[in-house]
Design a protein around this motif. Structure first.
Motif, PDB file in Angstrom:
ATOM      1  N   VAL A  67       0.849  -1.193   0.000  1.00 58.97           N
ATOM      2  CA  VAL A  67       0.000   0.000   0.000  1.00 58.97           C
ATOM      3  C   VAL A  67       0.883   1.241   0.000  1.00 58.97           C
ATOM      4  N   ARG A  68       0.591   2.169  -0.900  1.00 58.08           N
ATOM      5  CA  ARG A  68       1.475   3.322  -1.105  1.00 58.08           C
ATOM      6  C   ARG A  68       1.134   4.500  -0.205  1.00 58.08           C
ATOM      7  N   LEU A  69      -0.176   4.777  -0.038  1.00 56.94           N
ATOM      8  CA  LEU A  69      -0.598   5.963   0.698  1.00 56.94           C
ATOM      9  C   LEU A  69      -1.639   5.621   1.759  1.00 56.94           C
ATOM     10  N   LEU A  70      -1.677   6.442   2.807  1.00 58.97           N
ATOM     11  CA  LEU A  70      -2.776   6.414   3.763  1.00 58.97           C
ATOM     12  C   LEU A  70      -3.857   7.316   3.178  1.00 58.97           C
ATOM     13  N   ARG A 117      -4.191  15.738   1.981  1.00 58.83           N
ATOM     14  CA  ARG A 117      -3.109  16.619   2.433  1.00 58.83           C
ATOM     15  C   ARG A 117      -2.843  16.434   3.932  1.00 58.83           C
ATOM     16  N   LEU A 118      -3.895  16.282   4.722  1.00 61.94           N
ATOM     17  CA  LEU A 118      -3.723  16.057   6.157  1.00 61.94           C
ATOM     18  C   LEU A 118      -3.080  14.705   6.428  1.00 61.94           C
ATOM     19  N   LEU A 119      -3.547  13.661   5.754  1.00 64.79           N
ATOM     20  CA  LEU A 119      -3.013  12.322   5.987  1.00 64.79           C
ATOM     21  C   LEU A 119      -1.553  12.224   5.553  1.00 64.79           C
ATOM     22  N   ASP A 120      -1.197  12.885   4.466  1.00 61.40           N
ATOM     23  CA  ASP A 120       0.214  12.914   4.057  1.00 61.40           C
ATOM     24  C   ASP A 120       1.063  13.585   5.132  1.00 61.40           C
ATOM     25  N   ARG A 121       0.501  14.612   5.751  1.00 63.29           N
ATOM     26  CA  ARG A 121       1.210  15.321   6.818  1.00 63.29           C
ATOM     27  C   ARG A 121       1.407  14.405   8.036  1.00 63.29           C
ATOM     28  N   LEU A 122       0.370  13.625   8.381  1.00 66.87           N
ATOM     29  CA  LEU A 122       0.470  12.698   9.507  1.00 66.87           C
ATOM     30  C   LEU A 122       1.576  11.671   9.282  1.00 66.87           C
ATOM     31  N   VAL A 123       1.626  11.102   8.080  1.00 64.06           N
ATOM     32  CA  VAL A 123       2.628  10.071   7.780  1.00 64.06           C
ATOM     33  C   VAL A 123       4.021  10.682   7.706  1.00 64.06           C
ATOM     34  N   ARG A 124       4.130  11.832   7.059  1.00 64.87           N
ATOM     35  CA  ARG A 124       5.436  12.473   6.885  1.00 64.87           C
ATOM     36  C   ARG A 124       6.060  12.872   8.224  1.00 64.87           C
ATOM     37  N   ARG A 125       5.218  13.236   9.194  1.00 72.73           N
ATOM     38  CA  ARG A 125       5.728  13.695  10.480  1.00 72.73           C
ATOM     39  C   ARG A 125       5.611  12.632  11.579  1.00 72.73           C
ATOM     40  N   TYR A 126       5.299  11.422  11.189  1.00 74.94           N
ATOM     41  CA  TYR A 126       5.147  10.348  12.169  1.00 74.94           C
ATOM     42  C   TYR A 126       6.482  10.111  12.867  1.00 74.94           C
ATOM     43  N   ALA A 127       6.487  10.253  14.184  1.00 76.79           N
ATOM     44  CA  ALA A 127       7.741  10.232  14.949  1.00 76.79           C
ATOM     45  C   ALA A 127       8.156   8.843  15.420  1.00 76.79           C
ATOM     46  N   GLU A 128       7.283   7.852  15.242  1.00 74.57           N
ATOM     47  CA  GLU A 128       7.597   6.509  15.727  1.00 74.57           C
ATOM     48  C   GLU A 128       8.236   5.644  14.652  1.00 74.57           C
ATOM     49  N   THR A 129       9.036   6.257  13.813  1.00 75.66           N
ATOM     50  CA  THR A 129       9.809   5.540  12.791  1.00 75.66           C
ATOM     51  C   THR A 129      11.136   6.252  12.602  1.00 75.66           C
ATOM     52  N   LYS A 130      12.153   5.512  12.249  1.00 71.89           N
ATOM     53  CA  LYS A 130      13.467   6.117  12.044  1.00 71.89           C
ATOM     54  C   LYS A 130      13.540   6.862  10.715  1.00 71.89           C
ATOM     55  N   ASP A 131      12.687   6.483   9.768  1.00 76.50           N
ATOM     56  CA  ASP A 131      12.751   7.062   8.419  1.00 76.50           C
ATOM     57  C   ASP A 131      11.586   8.007   8.149  1.00 76.50           C
ATOM     58  N   GLY A 149       9.710  11.601   7.310  1.00 74.44           N
ATOM     59  CA  GLY A 149      10.045  12.648   6.347  1.00 74.44           C
ATOM     60  C   GLY A 149       9.393  12.439   4.999  1.00 74.44           C
ATOM     61  N   SER A 150       8.829  11.247   4.776  1.00 76.62           N
ATOM     62  CA  SER A 150       8.163  10.963   3.516  1.00 76.62           C
ATOM     63  C   SER A 150       6.704  10.610   3.782  1.00 76.62           C
ATOM     64  N   PHE A 151       5.814  11.036   2.891  1.00 71.84           N
ATOM     65  CA  PHE A 151       4.399  10.694   3.042  1.00 71.84           C
ATOM     66  C   PHE A 151       4.095   9.314   2.472  1.00 71.84           C
ATOM     67  N   LEU A 152       5.089   8.654   1.891  1.00 67.96           N
ATOM     68  CA  LEU A 152       4.903   7.315   1.334  1.00 67.96           C
ATOM     69  C   LEU A 152       5.035   6.256   2.430  1.00 67.96           C
ATOM     70  N   LEU A 153       4.112   5.324   2.458  1.00 64.67           N
ATOM     71  CA  LEU A 153       4.104   4.298   3.495  1.00 64.67           C
ATOM     72  C   LEU A 153       5.226   3.276   3.334  1.00 64.67           C
ATOM     73  N   LYS A 154       5.869   3.260   2.178  1.00 65.75           N
ATOM     74  CA  LYS A 154       6.926   2.274   1.952  1.00 65.75           C
ATOM     75  C   LYS A 154       8.087   2.450   2.920  1.00 65.75           C
ATOM     76  N   ASN A 155       8.213   3.649   3.508  1.00 68.61           N
ATOM     77  CA  ASN A 155       9.292   3.909   4.454  1.00 68.61           C
ATOM     78  C   ASN A 155       8.970   3.436   5.871  1.00 68.61           C
ATOM     79  N   LEU A 156       7.744   2.952   6.068  1.00 71.31           N
ATOM     80  CA  LEU A 156       7.338   2.448   7.381  1.00 71.31           C
ATOM     81  C   LEU A 156       7.267   0.930   7.365  1.00 71.31           C
TER      82      LEU A 156
END
Length: 432
Positions: A152-155, A173-187, A189-196
């Motif tokens: 899955v690519r996006l929330l 736009r809000l959901l991309d902001r939530l994923v991009r600023r999600y602090a419980e991951t080392k990576d 900064g990206s709104f793409l879920l592939k980094n989680l």
């Protein structure tokens, strides 16, 4: 007879107070061993106590090393487990220490009561197995919290819309902001879920559904000027945020000049959350004296409970043009027999560009003579000086902000109230 009744009531009260003290003493004696043990051990290093054993059905792991290393410790009273009976909200004060920086106070939150946490466990188990008890770690992979796992690519809005107040009407736009600023991951900064990782995605979904406060603090951080407490991290089902200061209620009887300054800041918060350069309107649905705190050094007012916040994307509203989207919306004042009541429609908050909800909430529940809290009435601006009473402007503006008599009166009253409070603040500074 009239004299005997108060005497009897007084005796009953003193007797009840004595029995309570005796009962508390007995409890202490019965728990003497546990009492000493509580002071000797650091329960915040216990995986089960902080809920780390339930991950990924938890809120994150970014602070686990700090917890496991013993860098986070309860303050004195927080170590007494029998006092948890009175701590329904599961909010604790603790000390966090760094070798070179010393220690500082932090706030730990389980984000819900024990009953609410047990209920979310039961829901996960029932959806996965049909039974109220199960292997939680295995079960969560069979629930909607695992819908984002894999490729899955996006929330997207259709996945989480309505899960909580934060996403009652989410935009991409809000959901991309939530994923991009999600602090419980080392990576981050990206709104793409592939980094989680899959576990991180499920923790994100769990937090979004159970209590999205951490996501509000992460997405609208204090470092960028938003009036929220600073998010620090999580381990299992324990979230750490920065300690702001004493709750607003502690300043209810502060000197007039101090209360005027706090009132101005509260109206500034209402304005900032309603109108900002990002075109996100953040509407506070739970406004009480306990949900704001004041910094001890800078005297800054901060929102310390952000669980019930609706975020409406004004750009999306303007783009979709729902019915009456461009007509200003006035919140209705309604009589209520409970404290800190508010009347609102979530759907309307999500479908209008111009809304006066935050002004209404601050004026009614905190500032005006209609505000009630812990048995008091009169609001933060109670008992103004004689010259302010004689002028009459403050009372008129607070009344119009709470119970407007004119069409769109609250919008104008809120604007003039901010200006008037600024004048009073400046006048106080000049007279010092």
């Amino acid at each position: 007879m009239l004299r005997i009744l108060p005497l009897k009531f007084g005796r009953v009260y003193r007797c009840g107070k004595f029995l309570f003290i005796v009962a508390l003493f007995v409890i202490l004696l019965m728990n003497t061993h546990n009492l000493f043990a509580s002071f000797q051990r650091n329960e915040l290093t216990d995986r089960r106590f902080i809920g780390l054993n339930k991950c990924p059905a938890c809120f994150g792991t970014s602070w686990c090393r700090k917890f496991m290393n013993g860098q986070v410790t309860f303050e004195t009273w927080g170590r007494l487990r029998f006092l948890d009976f009175f701590n329904v909200k599961n909010v604790f004060f603790a000390q966090y220490g760094e070798p070179r920086e010393g220690s500082r106070r932090v706030v730990l939150k389980r984000l819900g009561s024990n009953q609410e946490l047990a209920e979310i466990d039961q829901k996960i188990c029932k959806r996965a197995t049909g039974r109220p008890r199960c292997d939680l770690i295995q079960a969560i992979y069979k629930t909607e919290f695992a819908r984002l796992n894999g490729d899955v690519r996006l929330l997207t809005p259709e996945v989480v819309e309505g899960w909580s107040d934060l996403v009652h009407c989410p935009s991409q736009r809000l959901l991309d902001r939530l994923v991009r600023r999600y602090a419980e991951t080392k990576d981050s900064g990206s709104f793409l879920l592939k980094n989680l990782k899959d576990t991180e995605r499920m923790q994100l979904m769990m937090t979004l559904a159970f209590n999205p406060e951490p996501l509000v603090l992460q997405s609208f951080p204090s470092d960028e000027g938003w009036p929220f407490a600073k998010y620090l991290g999580a381990c299992g089902r324990m979230v750490a945020v920065n300690y702001v200061g004493e709750e607003l209620w502690s300043f209810y009887n502060a000197p007039w000049e101090k209360r005027v300054d706090l009132a101005k800041q509260l109206m500034d918060i209402a304005e900032q959350l309603t109108n900002n350069d990002f075109d996100f309107a953040l509407y506070l649905l739970d406004v009480t004296f306990d949900n704001f705190a004041v910094g001890p050094r800078d005297g800054k007012v901060i929102v310390v409970d952000a669980e019930n916040v609706i975020v409406a994307d004004k750009r999306l509203i303007k783009q979709n043009k729902p019915e009456n989207y461009d007509i200003w919306y006035e919140s209705r004042y309604e009589e209520c027999d409970k404290e800190a009541c508010l009347s609102f429609s979530k759907d309307i908050l999500c479908s209008r560009v111009t809304v006066d909800h935050n002004y209404y909430a601050i004026c009614q529940n905190l500032l005006s003579r209609f505000a009630t809290w812990r048995g008091t009435t009169g609001g933060l601006l109670h008992d103004p000086p004689a010259d302010v009473v004689k002028d009459g402007r403050l009372t008129a503006l607070l009344d119009e902000c709470t119970r407007p008599q004119k069409h769109y009166g609250r919008f104008q009253a809120a604007k003039e109230l901010r200006e008037y409070l600024t004048q009073l603040t400046q006048l106080s500074s000049t007279n010092r």
